[in-house]
Design a protein around this motif. Structure first.
Motif, PDB file in Angstrom:
ATOM      1  N   ASP A   1      48.329  -3.616  -2.908  1.00 60.17           N
ATOM      2  CA  ASP A   1      49.162  -2.693  -3.675  1.00 60.17           C
ATOM      3  C   ASP A   1      48.781  -2.702  -5.154  1.00 60.17           C
ATOM      4  OD1 ASP A   1      50.503  -4.880  -4.956  1.00 60.17           O
ATOM      5  OD2 ASP A   1      51.958  -5.001  -3.325  1.00 60.17           O
ATOM      6  N   THR A   2      49.476  -1.894  -5.939  1.00 60.19           N
ATOM      7  CA  THR A   2      49.113  -1.707  -7.352  1.00 60.19           C
ATOM      8  C   THR A   2      49.293  -2.962  -8.199  1.00 60.19           C
ATOM      9  OG1 THR A   2      51.333  -0.863  -7.804  1.00 60.19           O
ATOM     10  CG2 THR A   2      49.613   0.760  -7.361  1.00 60.19           C
ATOM     11  N   GLN A   3      50.078  -3.906  -7.733  1.00 58.86           N
ATOM     12  CA  GLN A   3      50.283  -5.145  -8.481  1.00 58.86           C
ATOM     13  C   GLN A   3      49.236  -6.208  -8.143  1.00 58.86           C
ATOM     14  OE1 GLN A   3      52.668  -5.054 -10.882  1.00 58.86           O
ATOM     15  NE2 GLN A   3      52.797  -2.935 -10.136  1.00 58.86           N
ATOM     16  N   GLY A   4      48.329  -5.847  -7.232  1.00 60.77           N
ATOM     17  CA  GLY A   4      47.316  -6.813  -6.820  1.00 60.77           C
ATOM     18  C   GLY A   4      47.765  -7.707  -5.694  1.00 60.77           C
ATOM     19  N   ASN A   5      48.964  -7.447  -5.151  1.00 65.13           N
ATOM     20  CA  ASN A   5      49.412  -8.204  -3.986  1.00 65.13           C
ATOM     21  C   ASN A   5      48.536  -7.841  -2.789  1.00 65.13           C
ATOM     22  OD1 ASN A   5      51.775  -9.346  -5.302  1.00 65.13           O
ATOM     23  ND2 ASN A   5      52.633  -7.286  -5.211  1.00 65.13           N
ATOM     24  N   VAL A   6      48.089  -8.841  -2.062  1.00 66.75           N
ATOM     25  CA  VAL A   6      47.184  -8.622  -0.938  1.00 66.75           C
ATOM     26  C   VAL A   6      47.733  -9.329   0.298  1.00 66.75           C
ATOM     27  CG1 VAL A   6      44.803  -8.787  -0.134  1.00 66.75           C
ATOM     28  CG2 VAL A   6      45.273  -8.702  -2.578  1.00 66.75           C
ATOM     29  N   SER A   7      47.554  -8.679   1.441  1.00 64.13           N
ATOM     30  CA  SER A   7      47.924  -9.301   2.707  1.00 64.13           C
ATOM     31  C   SER A   7      46.943  -8.858   3.773  1.00 64.13           C
ATOM     32  CB  SER A   7      49.352  -8.901   3.106  1.00 64.13           C
ATOM     33  OG  SER A   7      49.771  -9.608   4.264  1.00 64.13           O
ATOM     34  N   ALA A   8      46.585  -9.765   4.664  1.00 69.12           N
ATOM     35  CA  ALA A   8      45.648  -9.435   5.732  1.00 69.12           C
ATOM     36  C   ALA A   8      46.088 -10.098   7.031  1.00 69.12           C
ATOM     37  CB  ALA A   8      44.239  -9.877   5.369  1.00 69.12           C
ATOM     38  N   PHE A   9      45.682  -9.503   8.132  1.00 67.43           N
ATOM     39  CA  PHE A   9      46.036 -10.008   9.454  1.00 67.43           C
ATOM     40  C   PHE A   9      44.848  -9.832  10.393  1.00 67.43           C
ATOM     41  CE2 PHE A   9      47.439  -9.093  13.800  1.00 67.43           C
ATOM     42  CZ  PHE A   9      48.202 -10.215  14.083  1.00 67.43           C
ATOM     43  N   THR A  10      44.495 -10.907  11.087  1.00 69.55           N
ATOM     44  CA  THR A  10      43.452 -10.851  12.115  1.00 69.55           C
ATOM     45  C   THR A  10      44.049 -11.330  13.425  1.00 69.55           C
ATOM     46  OG1 THR A  10      41.673 -11.249  10.511  1.00 69.55           O
ATOM     47  CG2 THR A  10      41.184 -11.686  12.835  1.00 69.55           C
ATOM     48  N   GLY A  11      44.173 -10.422  14.386  1.00 69.46           N
ATOM     49  CA  GLY A  11      44.750 -10.779  15.678  1.00 69.46           C
ATOM     50  C   GLY A  11      43.893 -11.800  16.408  1.00 69.46           C
ATOM     51  N   GLU A  12      44.555 -12.651  17.183  1.00 72.01           N
ATOM     52  CA  GLU A  12      43.859 -13.757  17.836  1.00 72.01           C
ATOM     53  C   GLU A  12      42.876 -13.290  18.914  1.00 72.01           C
ATOM     54  OE1 GLU A  12      47.141 -15.000  21.235  1.00 72.01           O
ATOM     55  OE2 GLU A  12      47.139 -16.057  19.318  1.00 72.01           O
ATOM     56  N   LYS A  13      42.981 -12.046  19.338  1.00 68.28           N
ATOM     57  CA  LYS A  13      42.085 -11.540  20.371  1.00 68.28           C
ATOM     58  C   LYS A  13      41.038 -10.560  19.826  1.00 68.28           C
ATOM     59  CE  LYS A  13      45.481 -12.415  23.953  1.00 68.28           C
ATOM     60  NZ  LYS A  13      46.492 -11.866  24.867  1.00 68.28           N
ATOM     61  N   CYS A  14      40.895 -10.515  18.493  1.00 67.02           N
ATOM     62  CA  CYS A  14      39.785  -9.761  17.924  1.00 67.02           C
ATOM     63  C   CYS A  14      38.475 -10.435  18.340  1.00 67.02           C
ATOM     64  CB  CYS A  14      39.871  -9.733  16.396  1.00 67.02           C
ATOM     65  SG  CYS A  14      41.182  -8.669  15.757  1.00 67.02           S
ATOM     66  N   VAL A  15      37.422  -9.640  18.530  1.00 64.29           N
ATOM     67  CA  VAL A  15      36.158 -10.169  19.028  1.00 64.29           C
ATOM     68  C   VAL A  15      35.448 -10.999  17.951  1.00 64.29           C
ATOM     69  CG1 VAL A  15      33.907  -9.585  20.005  1.00 64.29           C
ATOM     70  CG2 VAL A  15      35.911  -8.211  20.594  1.00 64.29           C
TER      71      VAL A  15
END
Length: 330
Positions: free
Chosen positions: A118-132
């Motif tokens: 977002d514009t404040q530089g807040n970052v979030s990420a998610f990697t599902g456990e079944k991604c290759v």
């Protein structure tokens, strides 16, 4: 049978064996890839950039809105993360809050890989456990890099290192360097096909067509990142051209000459850029400097001579009839 088709079949079998229906996940587009979402702490600009061995990756993975944020949604892509995530952020949620809400609602979350900023530089990420595999992400200061179905585990760390190392570059160039680093480290195990780059501003814009400061896509190419880098240079050149056009509109021919000249330096063999530089010179009472440029252009393509005849009526060429004749006789 293509490798990607074999992977689809294997994953579909895996989904069924895990009691998740094809309608829940497999209906989504298949875009295994590597990407970055990032923010320039000085300008506030935000970017999302991506490459994949899949056609037109930019049409589903990369999302952004000025004054709101950027999103990368990949693996088994749920495109709704893009518009829905941006909407939640625009309503006041942080990147983390917005992503957590959407992941909680997603029955296919184990197969998703998503990053919000977002514009404040807040970052979030998610990697599902079944991604290759190889699949993971790294969150840093005002950025996140993520990848799945990579050749090795070196790709994502190489991306993070590149973003940290190229701090002095403009954001667009910086994130392209990140993608290049990913490819050099091994990249997508299947190869490469398409790439995209979106840059949006720190503040909301009044008009929707002003929202994307940069919006480049390479849908199908043998070396998509090389082409993306080339297009970024073309974009820069035409930004100078646009500024030159605006200067002409207000009668500031001196500034127009400056902007057209800057564009020509980036692409010295481009006839369009040479031509408008010559027009700016003529309008600035520097016809002697413009004449050899006109001559060169007319010899390459006589249509430019015909165009020159039409410009005085539109107010884009303000020289005397005698001077115009001198130009046309070249």
């Amino acid at each position: 049978m293509k490798f990607s088709t074999l992977v689809k079949i294997a994953l579909l079998t895996f989904l069924v064996s895990n009691q998740i229906t094809a309608q829940q996940v497999y209906k989504e587009k298949f875009a295994h890839t590597f990407s970055i979402v990032a923010r320039d702490k000085v300008t506030g600009e935000m970017a999302v950039a991506v490459q994949s061995h899949w056609f037109s990756v930019g049409s589903i993975v990369s999302w952004g809105q000025s004054g709101v944020g950027v999103v990368a949604t990949q693996s088994f892509v749920n495109p709704a993360y893009g518009p829905d995530g941006l909407k939640l952020i625009s309503e006041g949620k942080t990147a983390k809050e917005a992503l957590e809400q959407l992941v909680a609602q997603d029955e296919g979350k184990d197969f998703r890989q998503v990053a919000f900023l977002d514009t404040q530089g807040n970052v979030s990420a998610f990697t599902g456990e079944k991604c290759v595999a190889s699949a993971h992400h790294i969150i840093g200061d005002n950025y996140s890099v993520q990848a799945n179905m990579m050749l090795n585990d070196n790709v994502v760390p190489a991306m993070a290192k590149a973003f940290e190392n190229y701090k002095n570059l403009p954001l667009a160039d910086r994130v392209v360097k990140v993608l290049l680093a990913a490819q050099e480290a091994g990249g997508d195990i299947r190869g490469k096909q398409s790439a995209a780059l979106v840059v949006v501003g720190a503040k909301p814009v009044k008009n929707s067509w002003e929202d994307k400061k940069i919006n480049l896509r390479v849908d199908d190419h043998a070396t998509p990142l090389v082409e993306l880098q080339r297009l970024l240079e073309v974009h820069k050149a035409y930004e100078f051209m646009n500024k030159g056009d605006l200067a002409v509109e207000v009668g500031d021919m001196k500034n127009a000459l400056k902007e057209y000249g800057a564009a020509e330096k980036l692409f010295p063999n481009n006839l369009e850029m040479k031509y408008w530089k010559a027009i700016a010179l003529a309008n600035n009472k520097k016809l002697d400097e413009a004449l050899p440029i006109f001559k060169y252009i007319f010899e390459k393509d006589s249509n430019w001579k015909e165009l020159t005849k039409r410009l005085p009526k539109s107010g884009l060429l303000s020289i005397s009839k005698e001077e115009l004749e001198k130009v046309i006789k070249l």
